[in-house]
Motif scaffolding. Structure first.
Motif, PDB file in Angstrom:
ATOM      1  N   ILE A  99      58.862  53.594  49.502  1.00 61.64           N
ATOM      2  CA  ILE A  99      60.244  54.060  49.354  1.00 61.64           C
ATOM      3  C   ILE A  99      60.426  54.822  48.048  1.00 61.64           C
ATOM      4  O   ILE A  99      61.041  55.898  48.009  1.00 61.64           O
ATOM      5  N   LYS A 105      66.007  57.111  50.955  1.00 64.24           N
ATOM      6  CA  LYS A 105      67.296  56.498  50.652  1.00 64.24           C
ATOM      7  C   LYS A 105      68.078  56.230  51.930  1.00 64.24           C
ATOM      8  O   LYS A 105      67.716  56.678  53.014  1.00 64.24           O
ATOM      9  N   ARG A 109      65.745  54.172  54.249  1.00 68.93           N
ATOM     10  CA  ARG A 109      65.220  53.117  53.373  1.00 68.93           C
ATOM     11  C   ARG A 109      65.287  51.766  54.080  1.00 68.93           C
ATOM     12  O   ARG A 109      64.343  50.969  54.033  1.00 68.93           O
TER      13      ARG A 109
END
Length: 212
Positions: A99, A105, A109
Motif C-alpha cells: 500500500i 488510497k 487500500r
C-alpha cells in the motif's frame, strides 16, 4: 527484550502484546505494522541464559524501538505455532508495504487489506480442517507468496495497476437504468459478514488472538 507468557493480538494495522500478571493482563504494547518504520519480522532462536537452542520465536525490530522484541511460542514438538504467527504477521506487514509503495488510497487500500485478512481467515479454516498435517502458511497468503516468488514485485506492480484502473472506472460517471452504479469495498463486505476490520481496534479472532 523477550516476551512470554502473555496474550498476542494481531490486527490489520498492528501487533499487540499483553504480558500476563498474577490475576490479569498488563497494558498492551503496540508494535506497528502499517507505517514505514524499517520493520524486520523474522524467526529467532532462543534459550536459557542467552543461549540459542530453540527455534520457536519471532523477532520484531523497527526504528521506533530501542531494542528488538522477541515473542516466544513454546511447544513440545516442532515450531508450527511460531511459523503460523510469523506468516500472518508478515502478511499484514507486506500488505502495508504494498500500500505504501504504490500509494494506494481509499477503497483500493481497503481492498488490499481485505485480501490479506481473508487470506489469514482461509489459513485458519484450513488449520481447523487439517489439524494433523502441518501447513506451509506462507504459500497460502498472497503477499507472503509474492515476497518469496521470483518476480513477485512485478506481480504486485501489476496488481497495483489493476487497482488503479478499477478506481478510474469506478470514478467515471455512468448510469444503469437511470441510477448511478456504486462499488462496495470487499472490506465492507467482510464487516457485513460479522467480522470487524479497517481500524487499529479490529482483531483477527482465534487463533490469531490468544494466550501464548
Amino acid at each position: 527484550m523477550s516476551t512470554w507468557p502473555g496474550r498476542l493480538i494481531l490486527t490489520d494495522h498492528a501487533l499487540y502484546f499483553e504480558a500476563l500478571r498474577v490475576v490479569s493482563y498488563d497494558k498492551p504494547k503496540r508494535y506497528d505494522l502499517s507505517e514505514d518504520l524499517k520493520q524486520i519480522v523474522k524467526p529467532e532462536l532462543t534459550g536459557p541464559w542467552g543461549t540459542r537452542l530453540f527455534d520457536k520465536a519471532v523477532l520484531y525490530k523497527s526504528i521506533s524501538l530501542s531494542e528488538p522484541v522477541v515473542v516466544e511460542f513454546p511447544e513440545l514438538k516442532g515450531h508450527g505455532r511460531r511459523d503460523y504467527w510469523l506468516a500472518i504477521i508478515r502478511e499484514i506487514l507486506y500488505a502495508h508495504r504494498f500500500i505504501n509503495k504504490f500509494q494506494i488510497k481509499g477503497m483500493e487500500r481497503n481492498e488490499a487489506l481485505s485480501k490479506a485478512v481473508l487470506g489469514i481467515l482461509r489459513v485458519q479454516a484450513l488449520q481447523e480442517i487439517t489439524s494433523t498435517a502441518p501447513l506451509k502458511c506462507e504459500t497460502l497468503l498472497m503477499f507472503n507468496l509474492c515476497d518469496q516468488l521470483p518476480g513477485g514485485d512485478l506481480i504486485l506492480e501489476a496488481l497495483a495497476n489493476m487497482s488503479s484502473s478499477q478506481l478510474d472506472r469506478t470514478n467515471s460517471p455512468r448510469s444503469v437504468d437511470g441510477s448511478g452504479m456504486h462499488s462496495v469495498s470487499s472490506l465492507a463486505m467482510v464487516s457485513n459478514l460479522g467480522f470487524v476490520f479497517g481500524g487499529s481496534s479490529s482483531s483477527l479472532s482465534s487463533p490469531s488472538e490468544g494466550g501464548l
